[in-house]
Design a protein around this motif. Structure first.
Motif, PDB file in Angstrom:
ATOM      1  N   TYR A  37     108.818 -64.395  45.397  1.00 45.24           N
ATOM      2  CA  TYR A  37     108.288 -64.047  47.018  1.00 45.24           C
ATOM      3  C   TYR A  37     108.939 -65.227  47.963  1.00 45.24           C
ATOM      4  CZ  TYR A  37     106.158 -60.008  44.851  1.00 45.24           C
ATOM      5  OH  TYR A  37     106.001 -59.045  44.044  1.00 45.24           O
ATOM      6  N   MET A  38     108.385 -66.363  47.593  1.00 46.91           N
ATOM      7  CA  MET A  38     108.789 -67.502  48.495  1.00 46.91           C
ATOM      8  C   MET A  38     110.506 -67.522  48.422  1.00 46.91           C
ATOM      9  SD  MET A  38     106.398 -70.762  47.781  1.00 46.91           S
ATOM     10  CE  MET A  38     106.482 -70.692  45.871  1.00 46.91           C
ATOM     11  N   ASP A  39     111.105 -67.213  47.754  1.00 48.25           N
ATOM     12  CA  ASP A  39     112.479 -67.169  47.649  1.00 48.25           C
ATOM     13  C   ASP A  39     113.105 -65.941  48.605  1.00 48.25           C
ATOM     14  OD1 ASP A  39     112.877 -69.387  45.966  1.00 48.25           O
ATOM     15  OD2 ASP A  39     113.523 -68.062  44.116  1.00 48.25           O
ATOM     16  N   ILE A  40     112.447 -64.911  48.680  1.00 51.94           N
ATOM     17  CA  ILE A  40     112.819 -63.701  49.536  1.00 51.94           C
ATOM     18  C   ILE A  40     112.389 -64.084  50.878  1.00 51.94           C
ATOM     19  CG2 ILE A  40     112.003 -61.473  50.091  1.00 51.94           C
ATOM     20  CD1 ILE A  40     111.387 -60.806  47.143  1.00 51.94           C
ATOM     21  N   ILE A  41     111.373 -64.766  51.045  1.00 56.85           N
ATOM     22  CA  ILE A  41     110.961 -65.188  52.726  1.00 56.85           C
ATOM     23  C   ILE A  41     111.933 -66.306  53.301  1.00 56.85           C
ATOM     24  CG2 ILE A  41     109.223 -66.525  53.865  1.00 56.85           C
ATOM     25  CD1 ILE A  41     107.338 -65.106  51.933  1.00 56.85           C
ATOM     26  N   ASP A  42     112.558 -67.067  52.407  1.00 59.22           N
ATOM     27  CA  ASP A  42     113.540 -68.129  52.682  1.00 59.22           C
ATOM     28  C   ASP A  42     114.782 -67.405  52.932  1.00 59.22           C
ATOM     29  OD1 ASP A  42     111.673 -70.299  52.235  1.00 59.22           O
ATOM     30  OD2 ASP A  42     112.508 -70.760  50.306  1.00 59.22           O
TER      31      ASP A  42
END
Length: 149
Positions: free
Chosen positions: A52-57
């Motif tokens: 999810y952090m990668d998606i947000i980035d």
């Protein structure tokens, strides 16, 4: 997010909010497993949170690209769209505060669990040391006799 079907900034912010909500749910699960001492599940949940952090980035990078490459697009947004983005941004801020508080609880619980495990390990090592010393101090009884006739 390809150029043929590019989402609007408002859609991006909404996607970002949804990713934060899923990140929060994963953090709730992480806390539950830490509290229960179920360490086997923790690595998978941390990987899920990283996803999810990668998606947000990626969403943030896309929005920055739009702002950099097409500044008039951002300034020409309708008031209704700006209001929608503002509302979504406020919800993201709220989600971030909740995630931050829960993440702190996870860190405290994990640190406490680690301290408990260290204490248990020290006790086990001390018991092993005591057992070894006990055998070393006991008189040695020969099993074979060397008898000369």
């Amino acid at each position: 997010m390809n150029s043929q079907n590019s989402p609007s900034i408002a859609n991006c912010v909404e996607l970002k909010l949804n990713a934060f909500k899923r990140f929060y749910s994963a953090t709730v699960a992480l806390k539950k497993h830490i509290d229960a001492g179920e360490v086997d599940e923790i690595a998978d949940i941390i990987q899920e949170r990283q996803k999810y952090m990668d998606i947000i980035d990626r969403i943030d990078n896309y929005i920055r690209k739009i702002r950099r490459d097409d500044p008039p697009h951002v300034s020409s947004l309708a008031d209704e769209t700006r209001g929608q983005i503002g509302t979504l941004t406020d919800e993201i801020g709220k989600a971030l505060r909740e995630i931050s508080a829960l993440d702190k609880e996870c860190n405290v619980a994990a640190a406490s669990r680690l301290d408990n495990l260290k204490q248990e390990l020290l006790k086990a090592m001390q018991s092993q040391h005591n057992l070894r010393n006990y055998h070393d101090g006991a008189p040695h009884i020969s099993k074979f006799l060397d008898v000369k006739l």
